[in-house]
Design a protein around this motif. Sequence first.
Motif, PDB file in Angstrom:
ATOM      1  N   LEU A   1      46.998   0.319  16.927  1.00  0.00           N
ATOM      2  CA  LEU A   1      46.295   0.600  14.960  1.00  0.00           C
ATOM      3  C   LEU A   1      45.596  -0.692  14.741  1.00  0.00           C
ATOM      4  CD1 LEU A   1      45.009   2.767  13.214  1.00  0.00           C
ATOM      5  CD2 LEU A   1      47.410   2.901  12.244  1.00  0.00           C
ATOM      6  N   ARG A   2      46.011  -1.415  14.612  1.00  0.00           N
ATOM      7  CA  ARG A   2      46.261  -2.971  14.259  1.00  0.00           C
ATOM      8  C   ARG A   2      44.560  -3.658  14.703  1.00  0.00           C
ATOM      9  NH1 ARG A   2      50.634  -6.151  13.394  1.00  0.00           N
ATOM     10  NH2 ARG A   2      49.645  -6.286  16.451  1.00  0.00           N
ATOM     11  N   ASP A   3      45.822  -4.198  15.929  1.00  0.00           N
ATOM     12  CA  ASP A   3      44.123  -4.529  17.173  1.00  0.00           C
ATOM     13  C   ASP A   3      42.993  -3.317  16.593  1.00  0.00           C
ATOM     14  OD1 ASP A   3      46.225  -5.915  17.776  1.00  0.00           O
ATOM     15  OD2 ASP A   3      46.554  -5.275  19.716  1.00  0.00           O
ATOM     16  N   ALA A   4      43.142  -1.806  17.068  1.00  0.00           N
ATOM     17  CA  ALA A   4      42.202  -1.425  16.810  1.00  0.00           C
ATOM     18  C   ALA A   4      41.686  -1.723  15.247  1.00  0.00           C
ATOM     19  CB  ALA A   4      41.937  -0.076  16.818  1.00  0.00           C
ATOM     20  N   ALA A   5      41.732  -1.786  14.901  1.00  0.00           N
ATOM     21  CA  ALA A   5      41.179  -1.870  13.497  1.00  0.00           C
ATOM     22  C   ALA A   5      40.167  -3.254  12.935  1.00  0.00           C
ATOM     23  CB  ALA A   5      42.076  -1.698  12.051  1.00  0.00           C
ATOM     24  N   ASP A   6      40.874  -4.500  14.348  1.00  0.00           N
ATOM     25  CA  ASP A   6      40.327  -5.017  13.067  1.00  0.00           C
ATOM     26  C   ASP A   6      39.276  -5.309  14.375  1.00  0.00           C
ATOM     27  OD1 ASP A   6      42.688  -6.695  12.112  1.00  0.00           O
ATOM     28  OD2 ASP A   6      43.768  -7.618  13.889  1.00  0.00           O
ATOM     29  N   ALA A   7      39.193  -4.859  15.754  1.00  0.00           N
ATOM     30  CA  ALA A   7      38.205  -5.270  16.735  1.00  0.00           C
ATOM     31  C   ALA A   7      36.837  -4.270  16.753  1.00  0.00           C
ATOM     32  CB  ALA A   7      38.458  -5.036  18.055  1.00  0.00           C
ATOM     33  N   VAL A   8      37.383  -2.502  16.656  1.00  0.00           N
ATOM     34  CA  VAL A   8      36.548  -2.106  16.864  1.00  0.00           C
ATOM     35  C   VAL A   8      34.849  -2.001  15.294  1.00  0.00           C
ATOM     36  CG1 VAL A   8      36.298   0.462  16.514  1.00  0.00           C
ATOM     37  CG2 VAL A   8      38.281  -0.310  18.172  1.00  0.00           C
ATOM     38  N   ARG A   9      34.058  -2.104  15.460  1.00  0.00           N
ATOM     39  CA  ARG A   9      32.926  -1.820  14.843  1.00  0.00           C
ATOM     40  C   ARG A   9      32.465  -0.401  15.171  1.00  0.00           C
ATOM     41  NH1 ARG A   9      36.329  -3.540  13.013  1.00  0.00           N
ATOM     42  NH2 ARG A   9      36.530  -5.752  11.242  1.00  0.00           N
ATOM     43  N   PRO A  10      31.322  -0.451  14.095  1.00  0.00           N
ATOM     44  CA  PRO A  10      29.623   0.666  14.149  1.00  0.00           C
ATOM     45  C   PRO A  10      28.963  -0.062  15.650  1.00  0.00           C
ATOM     46  CG  PRO A  10      30.392   1.294  12.573  1.00  0.00           C
ATOM     47  CD  PRO A  10      31.283  -0.033  12.476  1.00  0.00           C
ATOM     48  N   CYS A  11      28.549   0.015  16.648  1.00  0.00           N
ATOM     49  CA  CYS A  11      27.105  -0.511  17.331  1.00  0.00           C
ATOM     50  C   CYS A  11      26.035  -0.022  15.956  1.00  0.00           C
ATOM     51  CB  CYS A  11      27.133   0.046  18.844  1.00  0.00           C
ATOM     52  SG  CYS A  11      25.431  -0.426  19.283  1.00  0.00           S
ATOM     53  N   ALA A  12      25.600  -1.797  15.991  1.00  0.00           N
ATOM     54  CA  ALA A  12      24.506  -1.629  14.707  1.00  0.00           C
ATOM     55  C   ALA A  12      22.884  -0.848  15.960  1.00  0.00           C
ATOM     56  CB  ALA A  12      24.404  -2.994  14.461  1.00  0.00           C
ATOM     57  N   ARG A  13      22.620  -1.273  17.162  1.00  0.00           N
ATOM     58  CA  ARG A  13      22.575  -0.130  17.106  1.00  0.00           C
ATOM     59  C   ARG A  13      22.295   1.465  17.849  1.00  0.00           C
ATOM     60  NH1 ARG A  13      20.394  -1.256  23.853  1.00  0.00           N
ATOM     61  NH2 ARG A  13      17.903  -0.718  23.333  1.00  0.00           N
ATOM     62  N   CYS A  14      23.370   1.765  18.102  1.00  0.00           N
ATOM     63  CA  CYS A  14      23.205   3.222  17.956  1.00  0.00           C
ATOM     64  C   CYS A  14      25.051   4.049  17.416  1.00  0.00           C
ATOM     65  CB  CYS A  14      23.647   3.470  19.797  1.00  0.00           C
ATOM     66  SG  CYS A  14      25.287   3.291  20.052  1.00  0.00           S
ATOM     67  N   GLY A  15      25.447   3.225  16.354  1.00  0.00           N
ATOM     68  CA  GLY A  15      26.058   3.666  15.698  1.00  0.00           C
ATOM     69  C   GLY A  15      27.340   3.659  16.237  1.00  0.00           C
ATOM     70  N   ASN A  16      27.797   4.534  17.976  1.00  0.00           N
ATOM     71  CA  ASN A  16      28.942   4.299  19.336  1.00  0.00           C
ATOM     72  C   ASN A  16      30.044   3.166  17.830  1.00  0.00           C
ATOM     73  OD1 ASN A  16      30.806   4.837  20.371  1.00  0.00           O
ATOM     74  ND2 ASN A  16      30.102   3.717  21.914  1.00  0.00           N
ATOM     75  N   LEU A  17      31.181   3.101  18.252  1.00  0.00           N
ATOM     76  CA  LEU A  17      32.514   2.677  18.019  1.00  0.00           C
ATOM     77  C   LEU A  17      33.070   1.802  19.045  1.00  0.00           C
ATOM     78  CD1 LEU A  17      34.353   5.712  15.790  1.00  0.00           C
ATOM     79  CD2 LEU A  17      33.091   2.925  14.883  1.00  0.00           C
ATOM     80  N   ASP A  18      32.784   0.593  18.844  1.00  0.00           N
ATOM     81  CA  ASP A  18      32.980  -0.338  19.576  1.00  0.00           C
ATOM     82  C   ASP A  18      33.838  -1.241  19.605  1.00  0.00           C
ATOM     83  OD1 ASP A  18      34.041  -1.319  22.787  1.00  0.00           O
ATOM     84  OD2 ASP A  18      31.894  -0.431  22.719  1.00  0.00           O
TER      85      ASP A  18
END
Lengths: 197, 197
Positions: A46-63
């Motif tokens: 959960l910590r790693d995902a919270a650190d790394a995952v952001r919405p894609c500025a282009r399409c809004g997908n989480l990655d």
Amino acid sequence: MGGPEIERLIAELARLPGFGPRAARRAALRLLRQPQARLMPLIAALRDAADAVRPCARCGNLDSVDPCTLCADPRRDQGLVCVVEGVGDLWALERAGVHHGLYHVLGGTLSALSGVGPEDLNAAPLLARVAAGEVREVILALPATVDGATTAHWLTDRLRPHGIAISRVAHGMPMGGALDALDDGTLAAALRARQAV
Amino acid sequence: MGGPEIERLIAELARLPGFGPRAARRAALRLLRQPQARLMPLIAALRDAADAVRPCARCGNLDSVDPCTLCADPRRDQGLVCVVEGVGDLWALERAGVHHGLYHVLGGTLSALSGVGPEDLNAAPLLARVAAGEVREVILALPATVDGATTAHWLTDRLRPHGIAISRVAHGMPMGGALDALDDGTLAAALRARQAV
């Protein structure tokens, strides 16, 4: 009842959308009944995902990369964009493996009742991509609800002037579904959109 | 779809009891849609709780101290022990504020179908407390199900030789209902109307 750590965990869980105090207590218990050796990998994930995952500025997908893995994949049809309400819808289409273009995640649907207006939707990046001539066709895969239809209508009005193809996913009988288990609206849509055999 | 961090989080969530891949995906999305500033306190709370919280060796309650806050509270009636299936049931009774003795958390009920036998229940510490003469009365607050009744019967057989009072909560609670789903008034009535076994 069980010390401040449990109370704090319940309070934090209760702040999640869709979680009341009751759901938060159940979630806390489910987590705390796990042996610590099993909880620690979950916490790390959960910590790693919270650190790394952001919405894609282009399409809004989480990655964890931006632009996201899908936007950056040269094998995908860059001119075909499927518009969905949420990332969960994108995941469902990807699991099915039925769409080989890109996506755009609106992040909601227009709703007079819930006070969601156009300014609350993530529509601007899509309109910018279309205006830049990157998009050949937009497929609307929004929920088959009044709010979904309102949003599709509103988006169509904004896309139309660009002269691109605009389509929406078919409404009809789900595969494997029984006719007598369907609601009237689905039956009407399935009859209306009947296709010659 | 969204990088290894999301996949790992979903895989870890899917290992929680009662969580399939579908529930895990929904939970992961719900978490990752939160801004990071809101997720971090949740992660810290979960880590602190996982570090601190243990089952009480005496009664099976979850707490960050052992014996737990309830067992260590001199204002509680040390001779009156309420036996519950799970910690959620204990929490429900504490929220209602209707029991002023101690608890004992069995951690399950006997179930031939699920293969839960006496050796899977946390019964030994209770029997030891009773054998040591610490307990005047045991109140059985087990689920009003076949498994709950079986467990109550089995426990009664083991408690009877010690000559203590044994009661069960009144069947004012709806049959088949879960204890932690009841309103406070029903819980209070069920405790008040407990009957000698």
